[in-house]
Design a protein around this motif. Structure first.
Motif, PDB file in Angstrom:
ATOM      1  N   GLU A  38      10.852  61.132  54.670  1.00 62.23           N
ATOM      2  CA  GLU A  38      12.263  61.484  54.819  1.00 62.23           C
ATOM      3  C   GLU A  38      12.596  61.805  56.269  1.00 62.23           C
ATOM      4  O   GLU A  38      13.708  61.513  56.734  1.00 62.23           O
ATOM      5  CB  GLU A  38      12.598  62.686  53.929  1.00 62.23           C
ATOM      6  CG  GLU A  38      14.071  63.073  53.935  1.00 62.23           C
ATOM      7  CD  GLU A  38      14.978  61.961  53.426  1.00 62.23           C
ATOM      8  OE1 GLU A  38      16.062  61.772  54.044  1.00 62.23           O
ATOM      9  OE2 GLU A  38      14.610  61.289  52.454  1.00 62.23           O
ATOM     10  N   GLU A  42      15.732  60.523  58.513  1.00 66.30           N
ATOM     11  CA  GLU A  42      16.639  61.438  59.215  1.00 66.30           C
ATOM     12  C   GLU A  42      16.804  61.007  60.665  1.00 66.30           C
ATOM     13  O   GLU A  42      17.920  61.000  61.210  1.00 66.30           O
ATOM     14  CB  GLU A  42      16.112  62.866  59.143  1.00 66.30           C
ATOM     15  CG  GLU A  42      16.194  63.496  57.757  1.00 66.30           C
ATOM     16  CD  GLU A  42      15.533  64.858  57.708  1.00 66.30           C
ATOM     17  OE1 GLU A  42      15.117  65.361  58.780  1.00 66.30           O
ATOM     18  OE2 GLU A  42      15.418  65.425  56.610  1.00 66.30           O
ATOM     19  N   THR A  77      13.098  56.276  50.374  1.00 68.20           N
ATOM     20  CA  THR A  77      11.659  56.511  50.554  1.00 68.20           C
ATOM     21  C   THR A  77      10.875  55.964  49.355  1.00 68.20           C
ATOM     22  O   THR A  77       9.677  56.205  49.232  1.00 68.20           O
ATOM     23  CB  THR A  77      11.353  58.015  50.701  1.00 68.20           C
ATOM     24  OG1 THR A  77      11.890  58.716  49.568  1.00 68.20           O
ATOM     25  CG2 THR A  77      11.964  58.583  51.978  1.00 68.20           C
TER      26      THR A  77
END
Length: 318
Positions: A38, A42, A77
């Motif tokens: 993740e 980001e 993901t």
């Protein structure tokens, strides 16, 4: 005419993977960007905020076009979810052979039957991974250059089992998203772009690693020698990203038992990766962003006499 590719998945949300997925969405494709972590997604979202401003400034993109681009992008993901509807998967994971091989093996049973595969590698060959894909005839290389919106090159390389229909579809896709296709007629590590670029960056890094010159001196010299160049080798390294430069330098240094290359890799690790400085991606590398010194017109201006002492200081053996 081969079927148009409309649904694209990009594996790897790093510097170039992030550019490929944003630009493909900007050009009208439905895009999923996949990363194992993740945190990677980001960082990619943050980069996309920057690209939105760049596209408005450099390409004249409207607010509506930017919002449409965002609407075509999805982040995941979950590998199975990311590739479920893909017409094309572009692999842009780190330049580490075993990592790439494992990604292909994990992905093979998840892909739609007619899905095409392309690697964004330019230092490794598609033949290195063709059998791991489970569909070698549907696999080739499609390597993009950094700053994809302005350096709009896409290198196409086949391997022995690549079907011609695959090459037609991949080349058509490249053109549809505004790329100039570069046919690579014979497999070679480095293809065309990096066969030219990597020796330059390696030579520049060696000058700095060995204390011959500073990054600014190297870049200034290069930019004066190549009037009109927007940046020098260390500006390019910042754009490519420290992690990619380190991976490539370390891999080939070990493979070729190249002591200088390993010294260069260690320099990048100690001075940048260990400090969390990844280049343009994090706003800090050899230069600080968004206003790197090389972009200031004064960087190439004829100096005044006030620089004499600095030149003397830098000329003394370090």
């Amino acid at each position: 005419m081969s079927k148009s590719i409309e649904h694209v998945t990009v594996l790897g949300a790093g510097v170039l993977g992030g550019q490929i997925c944003w630009h493909s969405a900007f050009k009208g494709k439905q895009v999923v960007v996949y990363d194992l972590f993740e945190k990677g997604l980001e960082q990619c979202r943050f980069a996309h905020q920057q690209y939105a401003e760049i596209y408005k400034r450099d390409l004249g993109a409207t607010d509506e076009q930017i919002e449409q681009t965002r609407a075509r992008l999805r982040y995941s993901t979950d590998l199975a979810d990311a590739v479920a509807n893909a017409d094309l998967v572009i692999e842009a994971v780190p330049e580490i052979p075993e990592v790439k091989k494992q990604v292909y093996r994990d992905m093979a049973p998840l892909l739609p039957a007619n899905c095409l595969l392309a690697t964004n590698s330019s230092t490794l060959l598609p033949s290195d991974f063709a059998e791991d894909t489970g569909r070698p005839e549907k696999y080739c290389a499609l390597h993009f250059a950094n700053l994809i919106w302005s350096i709009n090159l896409a290198e196409v390389m086949a391997h022995a089992k690549t079907a011609e229909d695959t090459l037609r579809a991949i080349t058509r896709f490249a053109i549809e998203i505004g790329m100039i296709p570069v046919p690579v007629s014979k497999p070679q590590n480095g293809y065309v772009i990096n066969s030219l670029l990597v020796p330059l960056l390696s030579a520049a890094q060696t000058l700095v690693t060995n204390g011959v010159a500073t990054p600014e001196t190297v870049d200034r010299t290069y930019m004066v020698m190549n009037r009109g160049a927007s940046m020098g080798p260390f500006g390019v390294i910042d754009v490519v990203g420290m992690k990619t430069c380190y991976d490539i330098t370390q891999y080939w240094g070990n493979l070729n038992q190249d002591e200088q290359a390993l010294k260069n890799a260690d320099y990048i690790k100690r001075n940048f990766l260990d400090q969390g400085k990844l280049g343009l991606q994090t706003g800090s590398g050899f230069y600080s962003y968004p206003n790197p010194a090389y972009a200031d017109p004064a960087f190439l201006a004829e100096p005044g006499l006030d620089v004499v002492e600095e030149v003397v200081r830098l000329t003394r053996p370090q």
